[in-house]
Design a protein around this motif. Sequence first.
Motif, PDB file in Angstrom:
ATOM      1  N   ASN A 398       6.528 -15.331 -25.474  1.00 63.58           N
ATOM      2  CA  ASN A 398       5.246 -14.613 -25.471  1.00 63.58           C
ATOM      3  C   ASN A 398       4.569 -14.727 -24.100  1.00 63.58           C
ATOM      4  OD1 ASN A 398       5.316 -13.628 -28.034  1.00 63.58           O
ATOM      5  ND2 ASN A 398       3.945 -15.154 -28.928  1.00 63.58           N
ATOM      6  N   ALA A 399       4.623 -15.938 -23.518  1.00 63.52           N
ATOM      7  CA  ALA A 399       4.021 -16.155 -22.198  1.00 63.52           C
ATOM      8  C   ALA A 399       4.658 -15.204 -21.178  1.00 63.52           C
ATOM      9  CB  ALA A 399       4.199 -17.606 -21.771  1.00 63.52           C
ATOM     10  N   ILE A 400       5.965 -15.010 -21.299  1.00 61.26           N
ATOM     11  CA  ILE A 400       6.683 -14.098 -20.382  1.00 61.26           C
ATOM     12  C   ILE A 400       6.291 -12.651 -20.696  1.00 61.26           C
ATOM     13  CG2 ILE A 400       8.980 -13.247 -19.719  1.00 61.26           C
ATOM     14  CD1 ILE A 400      10.041 -16.117 -20.445  1.00 61.26           C
ATOM     15  N   LYS A 401       6.320 -12.364 -22.012  1.00 63.62           N
ATOM     16  CA  LYS A 401       6.089 -10.985 -22.474  1.00 63.62           C
ATOM     17  C   LYS A 401       4.687 -10.491 -22.108  1.00 63.62           C
ATOM     18  CE  LYS A 401       6.315  -9.480 -27.173  1.00 63.62           C
ATOM     19  NZ  LYS A 401       6.906  -9.704 -28.482  1.00 63.62           N
ATOM     20  N   TYR A 402       3.686 -11.382 -22.197  1.00 63.02           N
ATOM     21  CA  TYR A 402       2.306 -10.939 -22.006  1.00 63.02           C
ATOM     22  C   TYR A 402       1.739 -11.313 -20.636  1.00 63.02           C
ATOM     23  CZ  TYR A 402       2.745  -9.921 -26.944  1.00 63.02           C
ATOM     24  OH  TYR A 402       3.171  -9.405 -28.135  1.00 63.02           O
ATOM     25  N   SER A 403       2.643 -11.506 -19.619  1.00 59.66           N
ATOM     26  CA  SER A 403       2.128 -11.693 -18.258  1.00 59.66           C
ATOM     27  C   SER A 403       3.012 -10.902 -17.291  1.00 59.66           C
ATOM     28  CB  SER A 403       2.049 -13.174 -17.884  1.00 59.66           C
ATOM     29  OG  SER A 403       3.280 -13.795 -18.104  1.00 59.66           O
ATOM     30  N   GLY A 428      -1.375 -14.482 -17.812  1.00 57.63           N
ATOM     31  CA  GLY A 428      -1.187 -13.106 -18.283  1.00 57.63           C
ATOM     32  C   GLY A 428      -2.453 -12.399 -18.734  1.00 57.63           C
ATOM     33  N   ILE A 429      -2.287 -11.508 -19.710  1.00 61.10           N
ATOM     34  CA  ILE A 429      -3.387 -10.598 -20.094  1.00 61.10           C
ATOM     35  C   ILE A 429      -4.530 -11.304 -20.840  1.00 61.10           C
ATOM     36  CG2 ILE A 429      -1.915  -8.532 -20.165  1.00 61.10           C
ATOM     37  CD1 ILE A 429      -1.838  -8.777 -23.221  1.00 61.10           C
ATOM     38  N   GLY A 430      -4.245 -12.494 -21.380  1.00 62.73           N
ATOM     39  CA  GLY A 430      -5.286 -13.239 -22.098  1.00 62.73           C
ATOM     40  C   GLY A 430      -5.648 -12.594 -23.430  1.00 62.73           C
ATOM     41  N   ILE A 431      -6.493 -13.295 -24.193  1.00 65.76           N
ATOM     42  CA  ILE A 431      -6.826 -12.837 -25.551  1.00 65.76           C
ATOM     43  C   ILE A 431      -8.328 -12.989 -25.785  1.00 65.76           C
ATOM     44  CG2 ILE A 431      -6.297 -13.170 -28.010  1.00 65.76           C
ATOM     45  CD1 ILE A 431      -3.847 -14.917 -26.735  1.00 65.76           C
ATOM     46  N   LYS A 438      -7.384 -14.852 -35.195  1.00 63.76           N
ATOM     47  CA  LYS A 438      -6.478 -14.214 -36.165  1.00 63.76           C
ATOM     48  C   LYS A 438      -5.015 -14.207 -35.753  1.00 63.76           C
ATOM     49  CE  LYS A 438     -10.160 -11.057 -37.385  1.00 63.76           C
ATOM     50  NZ  LYS A 438     -10.669  -9.794 -36.938  1.00 63.76           N
ATOM     51  N   LEU A 439      -4.725 -14.655 -34.526  1.00 63.50           N
ATOM     52  CA  LEU A 439      -3.358 -14.554 -33.983  1.00 63.50           C
ATOM     53  C   LEU A 439      -2.287 -15.165 -34.860  1.00 63.50           C
ATOM     54  CD1 LEU A 439      -3.520 -15.342 -30.200  1.00 63.50           C
ATOM     55  CD2 LEU A 439      -3.447 -13.160 -31.365  1.00 63.50           C
ATOM     56  N   PHE A 440      -2.673 -16.241 -35.580  1.00 62.26           N
ATOM     57  CA  PHE A 440      -1.658 -16.969 -36.343  1.00 62.26           C
ATOM     58  C   PHE A 440      -1.493 -16.403 -37.759  1.00 62.26           C
ATOM     59  CE2 PHE A 440      -3.163 -19.689 -32.974  1.00 62.26           C
ATOM     60  CZ  PHE A 440      -1.978 -20.136 -32.414  1.00 62.26           C
ATOM     61  N   TYR A 444      -0.242 -10.070 -37.511  1.00 61.01           N
ATOM     62  CA  TYR A 444      -1.393  -9.744 -36.666  1.00 61.01           C
ATOM     63  C   TYR A 444      -0.962  -9.502 -35.225  1.00 61.01           C
ATOM     64  CZ  TYR A 444      -6.041  -9.455 -34.789  1.00 61.01           C
ATOM     65  OH  TYR A 444      -7.185  -8.990 -34.182  1.00 61.01           O
ATOM     66  N   ARG A 445      -1.335  -8.360 -34.677  1.00 62.65           N
ATOM     67  CA  ARG A 445      -1.091  -8.044 -33.270  1.00 62.65           C
ATOM     68  C   ARG A 445      -2.410  -7.549 -32.685  1.00 62.65           C
ATOM     69  NH1 ARG A 445       2.948  -4.803 -30.861  1.00 62.65           N
ATOM     70  NH2 ARG A 445       3.339  -6.616 -29.560  1.00 62.65           N
ATOM     71  N   VAL A 446      -2.682  -7.912 -31.440  1.00 65.96           N
ATOM     72  CA  VAL A 446      -3.912  -7.457 -30.803  1.00 65.96           C
ATOM     73  C   VAL A 446      -3.790  -5.954 -30.558  1.00 65.96           C
ATOM     74  CG1 VAL A 446      -5.293  -7.630 -28.687  1.00 65.96           C
ATOM     75  CG2 VAL A 446      -4.284  -9.690 -29.706  1.00 65.96           C
ATOM     76  N   GLU A 447      -4.896  -5.250 -30.854  1.00 69.33           N
ATOM     77  CA  GLU A 447      -4.852  -3.802 -30.584  1.00 69.33           C
ATOM     78  C   GLU A 447      -5.565  -3.539 -29.279  1.00 69.33           C
ATOM     79  OE1 GLU A 447      -6.296  -1.294 -33.695  1.00 69.33           O
ATOM     80  OE2 GLU A 447      -5.059  -2.362 -35.160  1.00 69.33           O
TER      81      GLU A 447
HETATM   82  P1  ADP Z   1       4.498 -10.343 -31.376  1.00 71.31           P
HETATM   83  O1  ADP Z   1       4.489 -10.890 -29.996  1.00 71.31           O
HETATM   84  O2  ADP Z   1       5.842 -10.033 -31.898  1.00 71.31           O
HETATM   85  O3  ADP Z   1       3.544  -9.217 -31.560  1.00 71.31           O
HETATM   86  P2  ADP Z   1       3.398 -12.918 -32.164  1.00 71.31           P
HETATM   87  O4  ADP Z   1       3.088 -13.402 -33.531  1.00 71.31           O
HETATM   88  O5  ADP Z   1       4.310 -13.751 -31.362  1.00 71.31           O
HETATM   89  O6  ADP Z   1       3.978 -11.458 -32.375  1.00 71.31           O
HETATM   90  O7  ADP Z   1       2.047 -12.728 -31.406  1.00 71.31           O
HETATM   91  C1  ADP Z   1       0.956 -12.108 -32.056  1.00 71.31           C
HETATM   92  C2  ADP Z   1       0.034 -11.433 -31.055  1.00 71.31           C
HETATM   93  O8  ADP Z   1      -0.598 -12.418 -30.248  1.00 71.31           O
HETATM   94  C3  ADP Z   1       0.740 -10.553 -30.063  1.00 71.31           C
HETATM   95  O9  ADP Z   1       0.932  -9.265 -30.591  1.00 71.31           O
HETATM   96  C4  ADP Z   1      -0.204 -10.568 -28.874  1.00 71.31           C
HETATM   97  O10 ADP Z   1      -1.215  -9.612 -29.080  1.00 71.31           O
HETATM   98  C5  ADP Z   1      -0.840 -11.940 -28.932  1.00 71.31           C
HETATM   99  N1  ADP Z   1      -0.234 -12.911 -28.014  1.00 71.31           N
HETATM  100  C6  ADP Z   1       0.685 -13.851 -28.303  1.00 71.31           C
HETATM  101  N2  ADP Z   1       0.969 -14.607 -27.230  1.00 71.31           N
HETATM  102  C7  ADP Z   1       0.209 -14.143 -26.226  1.00 71.31           C
HETATM  103  C8  ADP Z   1       0.033 -14.503 -24.845  1.00 71.31           C
HETATM  104  N3  ADP Z   1       0.709 -15.518 -24.296  1.00 71.31           N
HETATM  105  N4  ADP Z   1      -0.847 -13.789 -24.114  1.00 71.31           N
HETATM  106  C9  ADP Z   1      -1.549 -12.769 -24.662  1.00 71.31           C
HETATM  107  N5  ADP Z   1      -1.432 -12.376 -25.940  1.00 71.31           N
HETATM  108  C10 ADP Z   1      -0.570 -13.053 -26.734  1.00 71.31           C
END
Ligand code: ADP
Length: 495
Positions: A398-403, A428-431, A438-440, A444-447
Amino acid sequence: MSSEMPSALPENIFQLIFEKSPGSLLVKADLPKFTILAASDAYLKVTSTTRESVLGKGFSEVFPEDNTVFNVETNARNIFTKVIKTRLKVDVPNYRFDVYNPDKKICEIHYWSCSNTPILDDNNEVAYILNTVIDITEEVKAKEVAIESESRLRLAAEAAALGTWDLNLNDQTFICSPRFVEIFGHHPETVVKLADISQQVNADDLQNIVIKAYNEALITGKYLYEVRVYWPDGSLHWIKIQGIVLYDEEKKPITMLGTILDITESKRDEIRKNDFIAIASHELKTPLTSIKAYIQLLSRKLSSLDDSFINNALLKTSYQINKMSDLVYRFLDLSKIEADKLQLKIESFDINKLIYDVIAEADLVNPGNRILFAQQDVIVVHADKEKIEQVISNLLNNAIKYSDKGSIINVQSQKIDGNVHVTINDKGIGIKPKDQEKLFQRFYRVESEKMKNISGFGIGLYLASEIIQRHNGQIGVESKEEQGSTFYFSLPLPD
Ligand code: ADP
């Protein structure tokens, strides 16, 4: 005892006291006139009259019945007559008598509470009647508003098919609505006891969910859980109970109240969906394992050919297969967690070595990122190695994917107070805070605009959190939008 007035008091003191008393009127028992003999200032004020205009006049002359909502029971002349006949005090706790407001030039609705006390003469006959009135318009209106809002609330609850309940925590008195009773499979008019209803709850749920939730609610003030109940006909139903605790001034819990909803249909849908995920991922697992094995065989056989295209193609295929099987295993885990069938295979291992291996694998697949991890001493944990690897790998990916590609990712592990703490920090992009809560949650995915081109199912963090919780550990995130995130988890270390 002397009945004479003490000389220190002025002669007209009782008249003064009468005139200053709230809402008092003295009438003569000269039926049918009822001559007004005295009136207090407050009485004159609320009736918009003056002393000169009422004294010596008949009661009906001053207060004609036309602005009374006529009622035989509350009609003043009838009451005065009753007092004379019975020689007893007559109370009228609530009646309407409208009053003319000279400022607004309108007749205003007023509600009153009055009492009519007989004053007897030497012959034991009623000589006078003391009529005292209190304006209760505000109280009546407030009550009307409360009744109306309560009936609206009841209508809303009925429209939403919600049952309502109320439990007195002092004496355990339990009150519930007809819909509540219906949700437990009884006729709505059945009178049920809390003890009987408790017996309908699945025994495991009663022990593990209801009692736990009850004790927690006394502390947190909130009550929310889902349980299985058996109807008298033996059928299984799912219900959701929600409520709050009310406390007294000394913060002692006094009442628990809330709503109840039958969620059997949505629960069945959820179970069907879960079964589908379980079957589908199980069916996909077998061919995938076999493809994976053949790719490995091919790679080994063809590596000697030194054909860069073939080698590259096989590497990419292998990477994609791994990604796919990773996903399939995640879905399998998800269905196991939902069915409460996830088993941990506990073993002892060095978590630092595991972190190192996961980073090495991630580096191989995503060569562009700079993942920093200063390897430290051995930290042995008792845990399910495969599952913890899954957690670390998910947080790291996720750290790789979102930065941005090439940005620094910092991984750390530390022993703190008998626990090992692992943190994964990205730039990365932060939350946003509202999403962090709600992330856990499952799916749930951030829109956001940034998320549009990043694929995912929103199950990785849910699985990570379930796995860590099952190890009695903790998981969380600290993050600032546009600046990056730090995901962390901790696991208890063996003594
Ligand atoms: P996925 O990545 O498959 O959508 P996850 O359950 O791993 O599912 O993560 C849920 C959501 O949390 C992601 O959709 C993303 O919006 C947010 N997220 C997770 N890790 C990060 C991160 N390191 N930086 C920013 N957003 C994150």
